[in-house]
Structure formats: structure tokens, C-alpha cells
Design an enzyme around this catalytic site. Structure first.
Site, short mmCIF file in Angstrom:
data_model
loop_
_atom_site.label_atom_id
_atom_site.label_comp_id
_atom_site.label_asym_id
_atom_site.label_seq_id
_atom_site.Cartn_x
_atom_site.Cartn_y
_atom_site.Cartn_z
N SER A 66 0.89 -1.07 -0.05
CA SER A 66 0.13 0.01 0.09
C SER A 66 0.69 1.23 -0.06
CB SER A 66 -1.05 0.10 1.23
OG SER A 66 -1.82 0.79 1.23
N ASN A 377 -8.39 8.74 6.59
CA ASN A 377 -7.16 8.64 5.63
C ASN A 377 -7.67 8.27 4.19
OD1 ASN A 377 -7.81 5.72 5.67
ND2 ASN A 377 -6.43 5.26 7.10
N ALA A 501 -2.76 2.18 20.81
CA ALA A 501 -1.55 1.61 20.33
C ALA A 501 -1.68 1.20 18.79
CB ALA A 501 -1.50 0.14 20.86
N SER A 502 -0.89 1.64 17.84
CA SER A 502 -0.92 1.44 16.79
C SER A 502 -1.10 -0.03 16.16
CB SER A 502 0.33 1.94 15.74
OG SER A 502 0.51 1.34 14.57
N ARG A 509 -0.24 6.14 19.07
CA ARG A 509 -0.82 7.50 18.27
C ARG A 509 -1.97 8.09 19.38
NH1 ARG A 509 1.05 6.23 13.61
NH2 ARG A 509 0.68 4.17 12.67
C1 16G Z 1 -4.01 -0.63 8.20
C2 16G Z 1 -5.47 -0.47 7.76
C3 16G Z 1 -6.10 0.99 7.77
C4 16G Z 1 -5.84 1.70 9.12
C5 16G Z 1 -4.59 1.63 9.37
C6 16G Z 1 -4.27 2.09 10.87
C7 16G Z 1 -6.80 -1.85 6.21
C8 16G Z 1 -6.88 -2.17 4.72
N1 16G Z 1 -5.92 -1.22 6.49
O1 16G Z 1 -3.47 0.23 7.09
O2 16G Z 1 -7.46 0.83 7.33
O3 16G Z 1 -6.40 3.14 9.08
O4 16G Z 1 -4.01 0.37 9.44
O5 16G Z 1 -2.89 2.10 11.23
O6 16G Z 1 -7.47 -2.46 7.11
P1 16G Z 1 -2.48 2.03 12.61
O7 16G Z 1 -3.06 1.10 13.52
O8 16G Z 1 -0.89 2.12 12.66
O9 16G Z 1 -2.90 3.66 13.16
ZN ZN Z 2 -3.75 1.00 0.22
#
Ligand code: 16G
Ligand code: ZN
Length: 532
Positions: A66, A377, A501-502, A509
Site C-alpha cells: 500500500s 485517511n 496502540a498502533s 498514536r
Molecule cells: C491499516 C488499515 C487501515 C488503518 C491503518 C491504521 C486496512 C486494509 N488497513 O493500514 O485501514 O487506517 O491500518 O494503522 O484495514 P495504525 O493502527 O498504525 O494507526
Molecule cells: Zn492502500
């Protein structure tokens, strides 16, 4: 048996990175591309099992990372209706990916028993990849795993992630009453183009749209799509260099624009020019423009959600079916508070807030007849229930206006990729709505005023102690932190903040918003300090 030996033999070609623990996360497996061979091998094995378990339905495997940097890659599984892999199966993926190579055939056999897979069933898999240089090697690995387990497969070469989701859904609905389309790339373009032209009946796109393709697979695919649109819309394609591998997602793309809150440095857009950015696999979309004073203005996922919800709501009323359709919006904690307010007070629509991650939003959206879901996003789409499709199709129009609205709704159900968020489909949706409303991005932005917000990434020793609840808007642990956050946010006008938590990085975050820029920044800094 024969498959056991074939798996063991094939696995011998690879080497497992030492000391690395893999986890099938929010977006499948994702990491530096050179660590992925054995993971992709494991995913190939599991894809075959998943298909067999579902009596030979087609399963998708997408190789992409991605919006991540060019040197990363990733892999994820797509379920028969084009949805994300069922959550229950993520643990099996994790288990196989962590199996030592000399034991992987044994773990495979254990899984067959544990999941109770009928090995006599056929197995069918489709796969594709984005434009990353490592993709061809990884597809080779996938091929080896599928061949060893005697899975029937089709390689769709380069595709956007949503295109593969589309193909999977088409494959599995072919010949049923839920037929979704031709399971080919051409079928995808034809479906989008035909439905776009129908939606555009009585409207005309004003001016041109400049689309930044993140130097990813969306570039060539958008160029292909344009050929089917017969100049119904003037699209300028930029950042579509898929030759130089390092340019992917570099200083461009939806993630860059959203997180940096600025246009790609290469942008030549003049004030009020309509611009959009895709991410590296074209499942995210954001819009933006420079206002009369040359100030950058972002129209993110929240804006696309409100635009789509208001348009569909109007159409349902004009079609006289508003009472029969439960329309709702799904957001995450990251949605700007002003958008939430607008949806509740102006659009008067119900909202569900879910955990971050597309699968959570998608799932919640299915609870409505028309479920509009977008992450801030830019990832999102609109789902239509069976009831919605029936009502739209079977309602007898009582006037030309009603007929027009019904036809438009009908065409929207084809234009919108209901399997997953799709930047190309969402882009045509936005263009159609703006054309119908006669809006430039300025009027779109004028529907409400975003609260200033700030996102901070905090490195902590152990992010696993940060346990959230209430759709990640609150923390139950570490003890006392939630009280601290609440007391901080209460000091600011319209203050709202949370920490989580990310799911994709080793960090916590922090999000904060408030009535003014300085208050939002201040709140974010204070909460980040409390988290540290
Ligand atoms: C992933 C997710 C996205 C989400 C992001 C949050 C899918 C296909 N992708 O990229 O939707 O916004 O994680 O990231 O579900 P984070 O947990 O690091 O904040
Ligand atoms: Zn993507």
C-alpha cells in the site's frame, strides 16, 4: 502423503529470517520485502486451505504494501465476497507464517485437522500484485506454494488492490442471482464506465481533475480506465512513474497528503484546481485544492463520507424511498468532530464508531441498508443491503423526477465497489456528486468547518499495555491515564483526545482536536507527555 512431501520440498528453497515473529495484522503481513519469502509461502498454503474449506470458492491473494515505502512489501488474503479474510483465520495465517520450514508441512497437516478441511474439495486462488520491484519474486514464491498443494490459480499480474477484490467477488457470484460483473480487468473498467455515464445523466463535470497516483499501480490503471470513460471527464494523470522503483509513495500519494497536510511538492495546481491523490495500491483517496489565498485545503475521507451520505440521502428522498432505507455512516475515532456533528445535526443520520481498520468499518456498515463508511485517511466505500437493492430496483416511479432519482441510485450501486474501498470508483463517485450539485471543491469544503487537529506518534517501551475500549476512544489501561486525558481535554474549548496502540507500527498514536489550532497542538502535546 504426496502434498506433505511437495510442501517440504518446495519450502527448502527458502530461508526463514531468524528471530522474527510474524503476525497477520490489520492489513495482512507487511514488512521489508526481503523478509517476506516464507510468509508468502505460508499465505499461499493457507489460501488453498481457505478455498477448500469454502468448497472451492475463489480466494484472493494480494501482494502489496500500500502506502509504505518502496522497499516494503506485504501480502493479504481476500475472502469470496471480496471482503477481508475472516478474523478467525488470521491466527492460522500467523501460525503457518511462524512455523519452522522443516515443520511447515506438519503444521499444514495439523491445520487441516484443526479447521476440519475436506481435502477432496477443489481449491481455487486468484492473485495480483502492485508495482513494487520485489513483487515478481514474491509471486514466484506464491506460485510454488500453490503448485505444491495442487491449487488451481490465475495470476492477474499487476492490479490495484480493489480490482482484485472485485475479481474475487465476480468469480464467486458468476451465474448466481448476485452476479457482480465480468471477472476481468476489462469487465471492471466497463462496469465503472457504464455506471458512471448513467449516474452522470443530466449533469456535467466542471473543469478538470488532476490525480496524483503515488507512482504506483493506480497510474497505469487510471489511464486504462480513462479510455473507457469517453471523455466524460477530463482527468490529468500525474505521479504515474512506475519505472523508477524508488519513486513509489515518495513525496506524493494519499498518505503523504493526509499526514503532511500539503500537496505533493511536484504539484503545479493553481488556486481552486481540483486535485486528488491515490495511495500505492489505489484503495485510498483524498481530495484537496488551494483556496483563493493559496492555502492548502484537504478534503479527506470524512469529507467524502459526508458528501456521499448527503447525496444518497437526497436521492432516496427524491425517489420516495427514504422511509424504506436505513442510511447510516460509519466512522472511527479519527473522524473530525465537526464531521460527526454535521452528520448528526445537519444530515440527521445515525453514526456507528468502530475500531480502526477497514474490516471493522465494513462489518458495521452492513448493519445499514445503505452504509457509508470511510476512514479519515481516505479508505472507504458504500455498501447496499439486499433490501436496498430490491427497493431501488422494484419501486415504480410516480414522476419523471422520481424515476431519475431511482435510475441514479441504481447506477450508483454499480459504480460503487461494494467489496472494499476503491480509490478509482470513489473518485468517479465524488466527481459525479460534485457535478450534480454544481459544486467546486470550495463549496464542498464550505459544508462545515473542520476542527483543527493534531496527530502525534509516541514511542513507548511496551505498547501492548495500552488497552482501548469504546471503539478506541478510551483507555482502560494503564490505570489512571484515561482520567488524565479527560481532565486535560476538559480544559480546552471543544477539546477531544485519545491515545491508542498502533496496529501497524511499534508506537502509540495520540489524536487531539480543539476549537483552535494552538489549543489542538497544546492538547496533543500534553496527552503525548502523559502517555510517555
Ligand atoms: C491499516 C488499515 C487501515 C488503518 C491503518 C491504521 C486496512 C486494509 N488497513 O493500514 O485501514 O487506517 O491500518 O494503522 O484495514 P495504525 O493502527 O498504525 O494507526
Ligand atoms: Zn492502500
Amino acid at each position: 502423503q504426496a502434498i506433505h512431501k511437495a510442501i517440504s520440498d518446495a519450502a527448502l528453497q527458502y530461508e526463514k529470517p531468524e528471530g522474527k515473529v510474524f503476525e497477520y495484522g490489520t492489513a495482512g503481513f507487511r514488512m521489508k520485502a526481503d523478509l517476506l519469502n516464507t510468509v508468502v509461502f505460508a499465505v499461499g498454503l493457507l489460501a488453498g486451505l481457505r478455498s477448500k474449506k469454502l468448497s472451492g470458492q475463489w480466494i484472493g491473494v494480494m501482494v502489496t504494501a500500500s502506502h509504505n515505502p518502496a522497499e516494503d512489501n506485504g501480502v493479504k488474503l481476500i475472502d469470496p465476497m471480496g471482503e477481508m479474510l475472516e478474523a478467525e483465520w488470521e491466527q492460522y495465517a500467523t501460525k503457518l507464517a511462524n512455523a519452522p520450514l522443516d515443520k511447515i508441512a506438519d503444521v499444514y497437516n495439523e491445520l487441516v485437522k484443526e479447521i476440519d478441511v475436506n481435502m477432496a474439495n477443489p481449491a481455487r486462488v486468484v492473485f495480483a500484485r502492485d508495482t513494487r520491484a520485489s513483487g515478481s519474486r514474491l509471486v514466484g514464491v506464491l506460485n510454488a506454494a500453490l503448485t505444491a498443494t495442487e491449487v488451481e490459480f490465475i495470476d492477474f499480474k499487476y492490479m490495484t488492490t480493489p480490482q482484485l477484490h472485485y475479481v474475487v467477488r465476480c468469480k464467486n457470484t458468476l451465474g448466481t442471482q448476485y452476479e457482480y460483473g465480468e471477472p476481468t480487468e476489462q469487465g471492471y473498467y466497463e462496469k465503472l464506465a457504464a455506471s458512471f455515464k448513467k449516474v452522470m445523466k443530466g449533469a456535467k463535470v466542471q473543469g478538470s481533475l488532476t490525480v496524483d497516483c503515488a507512482n504506483g499501480v493506480g497510474g497505469p490503471k487510471l489511464r486504462d480506465l480513462i479510455k473507457y470513460l469517453d471523455s466524460a471527464i477530463d482527468i490529468k494523470v500525474v505521479n504515474d512513474d512506475v519505472i523508477n522503483p524508488d519513486s513509489l509513495n515518495f513525496d506524493c500519494g494519499a498518505d503523504y497528503v493526509k499526514t503532511k497536510q500539503r500537496a505533493p511538492p511536484s504539484s503545479k495546481a493553481a488556486p481552486l484546481d481540483r486535485c486528488a491523490s491515490l495511495d500505492g495500491d489505489a484503495d485510498r483517496l483524498v481530495y484537496y485544492f488551494l483556496d483563493d489565498s493559496n492555502v492548502f485545503r484537504l478534503l479527506d475521507g470524512d469529507r467524502i463520507a459526508t458528501l456521499a451520505a448527503s447525496f444518497i440521502g437526497d436521492l432516496a428522498r427524491n425517489a420516495g424511498i427514504a422511509q424504506k432505507l436505513k442510511i447510516g455512516v460509519v466512522q472511527t475515532a479519527y473522524a473530525n468532530g465537526a464531521s460527526t456533528d454535521y452528520i448528526e445535526k445537519v444530515l440527521k443520520l445515525p453514526i456507528i464508531c468502530t475500531n480502526t481498520g477497514v474490516k471493522h468499518l465494513h462489518h458495521a456498515a452492513l448493519r445499514f441498508d445503505v452504509g457509508v463508511y470511510f476512514e479519515a485517511n481516505g479508505h472507504g466505500t458504500v455498501t447496499f443491503s439486499e433490501n436496498a437493492l430490491k427497493v431501488i430496483k422494484n419501486t415504480e416511479p410516480q414522476s419523471p423526477a422520481q424515476q431519475h432519482a431511482l435510475e441514479c441510485l441504481q447506477a450508483l450501486t454499480d459504480l460503487i465497489n461494494q467489496a472494499v474501498g476503491d480509490a478509482l470508483s470513489d473518485m468517479l463517485l465524488v466527481e459525479a456528486i460534485l457535478a450534480h450539485k454544481g459544486w467546486s471543491p470550495k463549496e464542498w469544503l464550505g459544508t462545515y468547518t473542520d476542527l483543527p487537529s493534531r496527530l502525534v506518534r509516541v514511542e513507548v517501551n511496551d505498547r501492548s499495555i495500552f488497552k482501548a475500549y469504546d471503539a478506541e476512544r478510551k483507555l482502560e489501561s494503564p490505570a489512571g491515564l484515561q482520567d488524565q486525558i479527560e481532565s486535560l481535554q476538559s480544559r480546552y474549548n471543544k477539546g477531544r483526545s485519545f491515545a491508542r496502540a498502533s496496529g501497524t507500527e511499534d508506537a502509540v498514536r495520540v489524536y487531539a482536536e480543539a476549537a483552535s489550532r494552538s489549543e489542538a497542538d497544546d492538547l496533543a502535546t500534553r496527552v503525548a507527555n502523559a502517555v510517555r
